[in-house]
Design a protein around this motif. Structure first.
Motif, PDB file in Angstrom:
ATOM      1  N   MET A  65       0.842  -1.195   0.000  1.00  0.00           N
ATOM      2  CA  MET A  65       0.000   0.000   0.000  1.00  0.00           C
ATOM      3  C   MET A  65       0.880   1.249   0.000  1.00  0.00           C
ATOM      4  O   MET A  65       2.034   1.218   0.443  1.00  0.00           O
ATOM      5  N   LEU A  66       0.348   2.347  -0.486  1.00  0.00           N
ATOM      6  CA  LEU A  66       1.001   3.636  -0.331  1.00  0.00           C
ATOM      7  C   LEU A  66       0.729   4.160   1.073  1.00  0.00           C
ATOM      8  O   LEU A  66      -0.157   3.663   1.773  1.00  0.00           O
ATOM      9  N   ALA A  67       1.478   5.175   1.483  1.00  0.00           N
ATOM     10  CA  ALA A  67       1.271   5.721   2.818  1.00  0.00           C
ATOM     11  C   ALA A  67       1.659   7.188   2.849  1.00  0.00           C
ATOM     12  O   ALA A  67       2.294   7.712   1.932  1.00  0.00           O
ATOM     13  N   ALA A  68       1.241   7.850   3.916  1.00  0.00           N
ATOM     14  CA  ALA A  68       1.642   9.225   4.201  1.00  0.00           C
ATOM     15  C   ALA A  68       1.769   9.333   5.712  1.00  0.00           C
ATOM     16  O   ALA A  68       0.938   8.792   6.449  1.00  0.00           O
ATOM     17  N   TYR A  69       2.790  10.026   6.161  1.00  0.00           N
ATOM     18  CA  TYR A  69       3.070  10.111   7.594  1.00  0.00           C
ATOM     19  C   TYR A  69       2.798  11.514   8.105  1.00  0.00           C
ATOM     20  O   TYR A  69       3.276  12.499   7.531  1.00  0.00           O
ATOM     21  N   ILE A  70       2.018  11.606   9.188  1.00  0.00           N
ATOM     22  CA  ILE A  70       1.837  12.888   9.861  1.00  0.00           C
ATOM     23  C   ILE A  70       2.505  12.800  11.229  1.00  0.00           C
ATOM     24  O   ILE A  70       2.200  11.907  12.026  1.00  0.00           O
TER      25      ILE A  70
END
Length: 228
Positions: free
Chosen positions: A186-191
């Motif tokens: 999966m793709l992801a984004a980190y906050i």
């Protein structure tokens, strides 16, 4: 490939756990115990996932609370225990969440709440946080009998949504979760909600910011570039 569905981890990523601190201060005399409790809860859920222990996130949360109290030598009265667990179901959203989710949906994205919590608890949390109109769907891992970051739970949500796992992106404030999602394809984004360094050995998303609105802008920009 069309990418129009964004998954959001809920606890800490979307919901602000700070409301728990005064509850822990009252029960333990130290509000920092709230962080210890949640970190231990996440550790316990990962152990359950790896070993195949069948349990629920709420049951683990209650058990870990009792374990922490015993370790601290604190006699936890029923009122304090119930207040902490009830507050966990009534956490407010971070201030940047509604505007970020609105912006995504205005740009044609579906927004999915995706959590280790039971479906009943997630729905209660979303309702209490005033976010019921900001998510298109709520998905719990409970049907899998496991927890994130078990690879099968990320594949489960992809199958549930009827999309290739590579077309989905998870937004989370836990590096083990973004790493888990990326390891599963999966793709992801980190906050970054805590300011703690991202684990240097984990897979790290290209998208990384301290504010959800910035995360969303980067997602929209990256997906737009991928279509060209």
């Amino acid at each position: 490939m069309t990418r129009n569905t964004i998954l959001f981890d809920i606890n800490e990523t979307v919901l602000n756990l700070d409301l728990l601190k005064p509850k822990f201060a009252q029960a333990f005399g130290d509000d920092s115990v709230s962080s210890l409790w949640f970190a231990t809860l996440l550790h316990s859920s990962t152990v359950a996932a790896v070993t195949g222990l069948k349990t629920g996130f709420a049951a683990l949360a209650a058990d870990i609370l009792d374990i922490i109290a015993a370790r601290k030598g604190v006699t936890l009265c029923a009122d304090d225990r119930d207040s902490i667990l009830a507050t966990f179901a009534s956490l407010p959203a971070h201030e940047d969440i509604k505007s970020a989710l609105t912006h995504l949906r205005e740009n044609g994205y579906r927004t999915i709440a995706f959590s280790n919590s039971s479906l009943a608890l997630i729905n209660k949390q979303i309702q209490n946080a005033g976010l019921i109109d900001y998510f298109d769907e709520v998905v719990s891992v409970e049907e899998t009998g496991s927890f994130k970051p078990d690879p099968k739970v990320y594949q489960f949500v992809a199958d549930h949504l009827g999309q290739p796992i590579s077309a989905l992106r998870l937004v989370a404030t836990h590096d083990w979760d973004t790493h888990g999602a990326m390891s599963a394809g999966m793709l992801a984004a980190y906050i970054d909600r805590s300011g703690a360094p991202y684990h240097p050995q984990y897979l790290k998303p290209v998208i990384d910011a301290t504010n959800m609105n910035d995360v969303v802008e980067q997602i929209i920009s990256e997906d737009s570039d991928s279509k060209q």
